[in-house]
Structures are given as structure tokens and as C-alpha cells.
Design a protein around this motif. Structure first.
Motif, PDB file in Angstrom:
ATOM      1  N   LEU A 154      11.404  48.371  12.847  1.00 54.93           N
ATOM      2  CA  LEU A 154      10.221  47.953  12.095  1.00 54.93           C
ATOM      3  C   LEU A 154      10.481  48.316  10.645  1.00 54.93           C
ATOM      4  O   LEU A 154      10.669  49.486  10.320  1.00 54.93           O
ATOM      5  N   MET A 155      10.516  47.309   9.777  1.00 55.15           N
ATOM      6  CA  MET A 155      10.949  47.521   8.406  1.00 55.15           C
ATOM      7  C   MET A 155       9.939  46.948   7.418  1.00 55.15           C
ATOM      8  O   MET A 155       9.500  45.803   7.555  1.00 55.15           O
ATOM      9  N   VAL A 156       9.576  47.763   6.424  1.00 51.06           N
ATOM     10  CA  VAL A 156       8.749  47.306   5.311  1.00 51.06           C
ATOM     11  C   VAL A 156       9.675  46.925   4.168  1.00 51.06           C
ATOM     12  O   VAL A 156      10.578  47.688   3.818  1.00 51.06           O
ATOM     13  N   SER A 157       9.470  45.752   3.573  1.00 52.14           N
ATOM     14  CA  SER A 157      10.356  45.337   2.494  1.00 52.14           C
ATOM     15  C   SER A 157       9.666  44.356   1.561  1.00 52.14           C
ATOM     16  O   SER A 157       8.781  43.601   1.962  1.00 52.14           O
ATOM     17  N   HIS A 158      10.113  44.370   0.294  1.00 48.99           N
ATOM     18  CA  HIS A 158       9.687  43.379  -0.695  1.00 48.99           C
ATOM     19  C   HIS A 158      10.816  42.387  -0.985  1.00 48.99           C
ATOM     20  O   HIS A 158      10.630  41.464  -1.775  1.00 48.99           O
ATOM     21  N   ASP A 159      11.973  42.593  -0.374  1.00 52.14           N
ATOM     22  CA  ASP A 159      13.158  41.794  -0.691  1.00 52.14           C
ATOM     23  C   ASP A 159      13.193  40.524   0.151  1.00 52.14           C
ATOM     24  O   ASP A 159      13.950  40.396   1.110  1.00 52.14           O
ATOM     25  N   LEU A 160      12.376  39.541  -0.241  1.00 53.17           N
ATOM     26  CA  LEU A 160      12.248  38.330   0.565  1.00 53.17           C
ATOM     27  C   LEU A 160      13.566  37.617   0.757  1.00 53.17           C
ATOM     28  O   LEU A 160      13.838  37.072   1.833  1.00 53.17           O
ATOM     29  N   HIS A 161      14.415  37.598  -0.276  1.00 54.51           N
ATOM     30  CA  HIS A 161      15.659  36.848  -0.194  1.00 54.51           C
ATOM     31  C   HIS A 161      16.586  37.401   0.887  1.00 54.51           C
ATOM     32  O   HIS A 161      17.401  36.669   1.442  1.00 54.51           O
ATOM     33  N   LEU A 162      16.464  38.699   1.219  1.00 48.67           N
ATOM     34  CA  LEU A 162      17.285  39.288   2.267  1.00 48.67           C
ATOM     35  C   LEU A 162      16.526  39.402   3.587  1.00 48.67           C
ATOM     36  O   LEU A 162      17.091  39.204   4.654  1.00 48.67           O
ATOM     37  N   VAL A 163      15.239  39.716   3.501  1.00 47.89           N
ATOM     38  CA  VAL A 163      14.425  39.826   4.709  1.00 47.89           C
ATOM     39  C   VAL A 163      14.486  38.544   5.528  1.00 47.89           C
ATOM     40  O   VAL A 163      14.660  38.553   6.748  1.00 47.89           O
ATOM     41  N   GLU A 199      15.030  55.045  19.716  1.00 42.57           N
ATOM     42  CA  GLU A 199      14.838  53.760  20.380  1.00 42.57           C
ATOM     43  C   GLU A 199      14.152  52.785  19.419  1.00 42.57           C
ATOM     44  O   GLU A 199      14.260  51.574  19.575  1.00 42.57           O
ATOM     45  N   LEU A 200      13.439  53.361  18.435  1.00 44.81           N
ATOM     46  CA  LEU A 200      12.757  52.574  17.413  1.00 44.81           C
ATOM     47  C   LEU A 200      13.053  53.176  16.050  1.00 44.81           C
ATOM     48  O   LEU A 200      12.848  54.361  15.825  1.00 44.81           O
ATOM     49  N   LEU A 201      13.582  52.345  15.141  1.00 43.35           N
ATOM     50  CA  LEU A 201      13.800  52.744  13.764  1.00 43.35           C
ATOM     51  C   LEU A 201      12.648  52.211  12.919  1.00 43.35           C
ATOM     52  O   LEU A 201      12.334  51.024  12.975  1.00 43.35           O
ATOM     53  N   VAL A 202      12.021  53.087  12.144  1.00 47.38           N
ATOM     54  CA  VAL A 202      10.954  52.678  11.234  1.00 47.38           C
ATOM     55  C   VAL A 202      11.447  52.929   9.817  1.00 47.38           C
ATOM     56  O   VAL A 202      11.699  54.075   9.432  1.00 47.38           O
ATOM     57  N   LEU A 203      11.595  51.858   9.045  1.00 46.35           N
ATOM     58  CA  LEU A 203      12.191  51.925   7.718  1.00 46.35           C
ATOM     59  C   LEU A 203      11.169  51.472   6.679  1.00 46.35           C
ATOM     60  O   LEU A 203      10.757  50.310   6.672  1.00 46.35           O
ATOM     61  N   ASP A 204      10.754  52.386   5.812  1.00 47.13           N
ATOM     62  CA  ASP A 204       9.733  52.086   4.809  1.00 47.13           C
ATOM     63  C   ASP A 204      10.414  51.773   3.474  1.00 47.13           C
ATOM     64  O   ASP A 204      10.806  52.675   2.740  1.00 47.13           O
ATOM     65  N   GLU A 205      10.545  50.497   3.167  1.00 49.93           N
ATOM     66  CA  GLU A 205      11.196  50.017   1.947  1.00 49.93           C
ATOM     67  C   GLU A 205      12.555  50.681   1.741  1.00 49.93           C
ATOM     68  O   GLU A 205      12.788  51.376   0.745  1.00 49.93           O
ATOM     69  N   PRO A 206      13.489  50.449   2.669  1.00 51.37           N
ATOM     70  CA  PRO A 206      14.790  51.124   2.612  1.00 51.37           C
ATOM     71  C   PRO A 206      15.655  50.712   1.426  1.00 51.37           C
ATOM     72  O   PRO A 206      16.622  51.400   1.116  1.00 51.37           O
ATOM     73  N   VAL A 261       1.838  53.623  13.128  1.00 52.76           N
ATOM     74  CA  VAL A 261       2.921  53.533  14.110  1.00 52.76           C
ATOM     75  C   VAL A 261       3.511  54.905  14.393  1.00 52.76           C
ATOM     76  O   VAL A 261       3.798  55.258  15.546  1.00 52.76           O
ATOM     77  N   LEU A 262       3.674  55.708  13.341  1.00 54.28           N
ATOM     78  CA  LEU A 262       4.264  57.040  13.489  1.00 54.28           C
ATOM     79  C   LEU A 262       3.301  58.052  14.109  1.00 54.28           C
ATOM     80  O   LEU A 262       3.705  59.170  14.439  1.00 54.28           O
ATOM     81  N   GLY A 263       2.036  57.674  14.251  1.00 53.01           N
ATOM     82  CA  GLY A 263       1.052  58.581  14.819  1.00 53.01           C
ATOM     83  C   GLY A 263       0.446  59.529  13.810  1.00 53.01           C
ATOM     84  O   GLY A 263      -0.237  60.493  14.184  1.00 53.01           O
ATOM     85  N   LEU A 264       0.664  59.271  12.512  1.00 52.70           N
ATOM     86  CA  LEU A 264       0.130  60.132  11.459  1.00 52.70           C
ATOM     87  C   LEU A 264      -1.304  59.764  11.102  1.00 52.70           C
ATOM     88  O   LEU A 264      -2.013  60.555  10.483  1.00 52.70           O
ATOM     89  N   ILE A 265      -1.712  58.544  11.447  1.00 53.88           N
ATOM     90  CA  ILE A 265      -3.078  58.081  11.217  1.00 53.88           C
ATOM     91  C   ILE A 265      -3.643  57.583  12.545  1.00 53.88           C
ATOM     92  O   ILE A 265      -2.976  56.816  13.255  1.00 53.88           O
ATOM     93  N   GLY A 289      -1.586  47.393   2.759  1.00 57.43           N
ATOM     94  CA  GLY A 289      -1.771  48.220   3.951  1.00 57.43           C
ATOM     95  C   GLY A 289      -0.494  48.458   4.734  1.00 57.43           C
ATOM     96  O   GLY A 289      -0.543  48.995   5.844  1.00 57.43           O
ATOM     97  N   LYS A 290       0.662  48.111   4.158  1.00 51.31           N
ATOM     98  CA  LYS A 290       1.929  48.242   4.889  1.00 51.31           C
ATOM     99  C   LYS A 290       2.244  49.700   5.220  1.00 51.31           C
ATOM    100  O   LYS A 290       2.616  50.023   6.354  1.00 51.31           O
ATOM    101  N   THR A 291       2.092  50.584   4.234  1.00 52.27           N
ATOM    102  CA  THR A 291       2.380  51.996   4.483  1.00 52.27           C
ATOM    103  C   THR A 291       1.379  52.595   5.467  1.00 52.27           C
ATOM    104  O   THR A 291       1.748  53.417   6.317  1.00 52.27           O
ATOM    105  N   THR A 292       0.129  52.186   5.379  1.00 52.64           N
ATOM    106  CA  THR A 292      -0.874  52.658   6.340  1.00 52.64           C
ATOM    107  C   THR A 292      -0.511  52.226   7.750  1.00 52.64           C
ATOM    108  O   THR A 292      -0.650  53.000   8.716  1.00 52.64           O
ATOM    109  N   LEU A 293       0.001  51.008   7.889  1.00 51.28           N
ATOM    110  CA  LEU A 293       0.422  50.528   9.208  1.00 51.28           C
ATOM    111  C   LEU A 293       1.600  51.343   9.732  1.00 51.28           C
ATOM    112  O   LEU A 293       1.631  51.721  10.907  1.00 51.28           O
ATOM    113  N   VAL A 294       2.556  51.648   8.851  1.00 50.83           N
ATOM    114  CA  VAL A 294       3.694  52.479   9.252  1.00 50.83           C
ATOM    115  C   VAL A 294       3.217  53.854   9.701  1.00 50.83           C
ATOM    116  O   VAL A 294       3.671  54.381  10.730  1.00 50.83           O
TER     117      VAL A 294
END
Length: 249
Positions: A176-185, A141-148, A51-55, A43-48
Motif C-alpha cells: 500500500l503506497m502513498v505517492s504524488h508521482d503520477l508518471h511512475l505510479v 506480509e504487507l508493506l505500507v509506504l508513505d510517499e517513499p 491501516v497501521l492501527g494508530l487511528i 486524507g491519505k496519511t490519515t488512511l495510512v
């Protein structure tokens, strides 16, 4: 509402009568990096998109700072390979953007050399920086990054994470950042939210790493990622090559 830029309170979203998000509460403050982690389909993309007001959520409330400026960096963007579109023209598609502001934004992210290049010839690492420049053009003021970091090698990921942190510090924006890169996150974020349709756990990386829900999702080996710190005296360019002067990033 404290100092939050945005706050989602008890949010639920349903698709086909199935809960994609269930009772989610999350907020982002200025200068704070909040990372969303979780398995595919959590549900990460749905949450993003919420946040963006698209849903519009089925339940709960979304509060945003008045006239909040959000800069969005998508995972990817399909561009027809036959379309004659340079990086400059691509960025100037945004209202109020000209060559001068585009040059400044590209320089900010270390990609000014590709300004006249066709977007079809841009590498994945360069494209992510162009997306980031596009987000900065909104003076967010807010950066939203979806798996950058999608499609970027490990060295490039480290360089891009470092850049995002520098931009956060410079502009005091929330991230607010979505990521799978645990070692860097786990070493670059202030707050981790572990999502699997609901918030399994949240908090500082070290705190989250010991939570049973985190261990069940990512395994015991993931615990060490939250306390791992990589110190180095160099930076990397767009292709991951070590450079001596970090200001050229």
C-alpha cells in the motif's frame, strides 16, 4: 473475506467535527500494489495511520489477517544531528535485529555500503532505502509506504519503484503506497485509489485515467500517464547513475 491481507469497510474518521475520511472501502491482497493518490490534505496519511492501527475510525470496520506482519516506511524521520548514530545502530534499535540481519536487509535494497555511515551523512535516496530495509526486517506480509519517493530525483525514483516491484514479486507481499508521482505510479501499480476525503474513483490505472473525477483533480494531461510505459535495458544506482548489472541495485 477473499484473499485480503487487510480490508477497510465503510471507514469514516473525523477531526474537529470535520470528515477527514468519509465512507472509505479499500483492501490489499498478497502480491498486489495499491497506490493512494490525491491532492494535499485529501486524507491519505490519515488512511495510512488507520491501516497501521494508530487511528481508530469513528465509523466502519478494519479487518486484518490474523497476526498480520506490516512493514512501514515513513516519509521522513528527524534525527538529532548531534546524536552519534550509525546506520547499523539505527536498524539494530528494532527488537531481535543484529548485524547479520541488518547486512542482509541493506544488501536486499542495494545500500549495504552505508552500514557503518552516520545517518546524518546519508543522502535522501540512501535514507529511503534504509527505511525500506527497516521495513523488510519485520518480514512483512504487507508493506505500507508513505510517499517513499520524497526528496529523490526522477532517476532515483524510477530505481526505487523498480526495487519495490522486485521485492513485491520476491516476497509476494501486498504493498500500500502513498505517492504524488503520477508518471511512475501509473505504470508500476495494480490498483489506483484516487482519494479526496472519499474515494473519488478506483481501479486499474488505465480505467482510472478516464474517470471524470481523476481528470478534475489532476487535469486532462494526466490521462496519458496511465498508458505510458517506459521500457529500458538498464538500471540506476542510489544516485541515479546508469549501471549495467541490475543485480547491484
Amino acid at each position: 473475506m477473499s484473499n485480503a491481507l487487510i480490508r477497510l469497510q465503510d471507514i469514516s474518521v473525523m477531526f474537529a467535527r470535520q470528515n477527514v475520511l468519509d465512507n472509505i472501502t479499500i483492501s490489499v491482497e498478497p502480491g498486489q500494489i495499491v497506490s493512494l493518490i490525491g491532492p494535499n490534505g485529501a486524507g491519505k496519511t490519515t488512511l495510512v495511520r488507520t491501516v497501521l492501527g494508530l487511528i481508530k475510525p469513528d465509523n466502519g470496520n478494519v479487518w486484518r489477517k490474523q497476526k498480520l506482519r506490516i512493514g512501514y516506511m515513513p516519509q521522513k524521520l528527524h534525527i538529532d544531528p548531534t546524536l552519534p548514530l550509525s546506520v547499523l545502530r539505527f536498524l539494530c534499535l528494532m527488537p531481535g535485529v543484529d548485524r547479520i540481519s541488518t547486512q542482509a536487509a541493506l544488501k536486499e535494497v542495494g545500500a549495504e555500503q552505508v552500514i557503518n555511515s552516520p545517518v546524518q551523512n546519508i543522502s535522501d535516496g540512501e535514507m529511503q532505502r534504509i527505511f525500506l530495509a527497516r521495513a523488510l526486517l519485520r518480514k512483512p506480509e504487507l508493506l505500507v509506504l508513505d510517499e517513499p519517493m520524497q526528496g529523490i530525483d526522477v532517476a532515483g525514483q524510477a530505481a526505487l519503484y523498480s526495487l519495490i516491484t522486485k521485492l513485491r514479486d520476491r516476497y509476494e507481499c501486498g504493498v500500500l503506497m502513498v505517492s504524488h508521482d503520477l508518471h511512475l505510479v501509473m505504470k508500476t501499480t495494480d490498483m489506483v485509489v484516487c482519494l479526496n476525503h472519499h474515494v473519488c474513483c478506483s481501479g486499474h490505472p488505465k480505467q482510472v485515467s478516464g474517470d471524470q473525477a481523476f481528470i478534475e483533480l489532476f487535469g486532462k494531461n494526466a490521462q496519458t500517464l496511465a498508458i505510458y510505459h517506459h521500457h529500458h535495458d538498464h538500471d540506476h544506482d542510489l544516485h541515479g547513475t546508469i549501471i549495467d548489472d541490475p543485480t547491484t541495485l
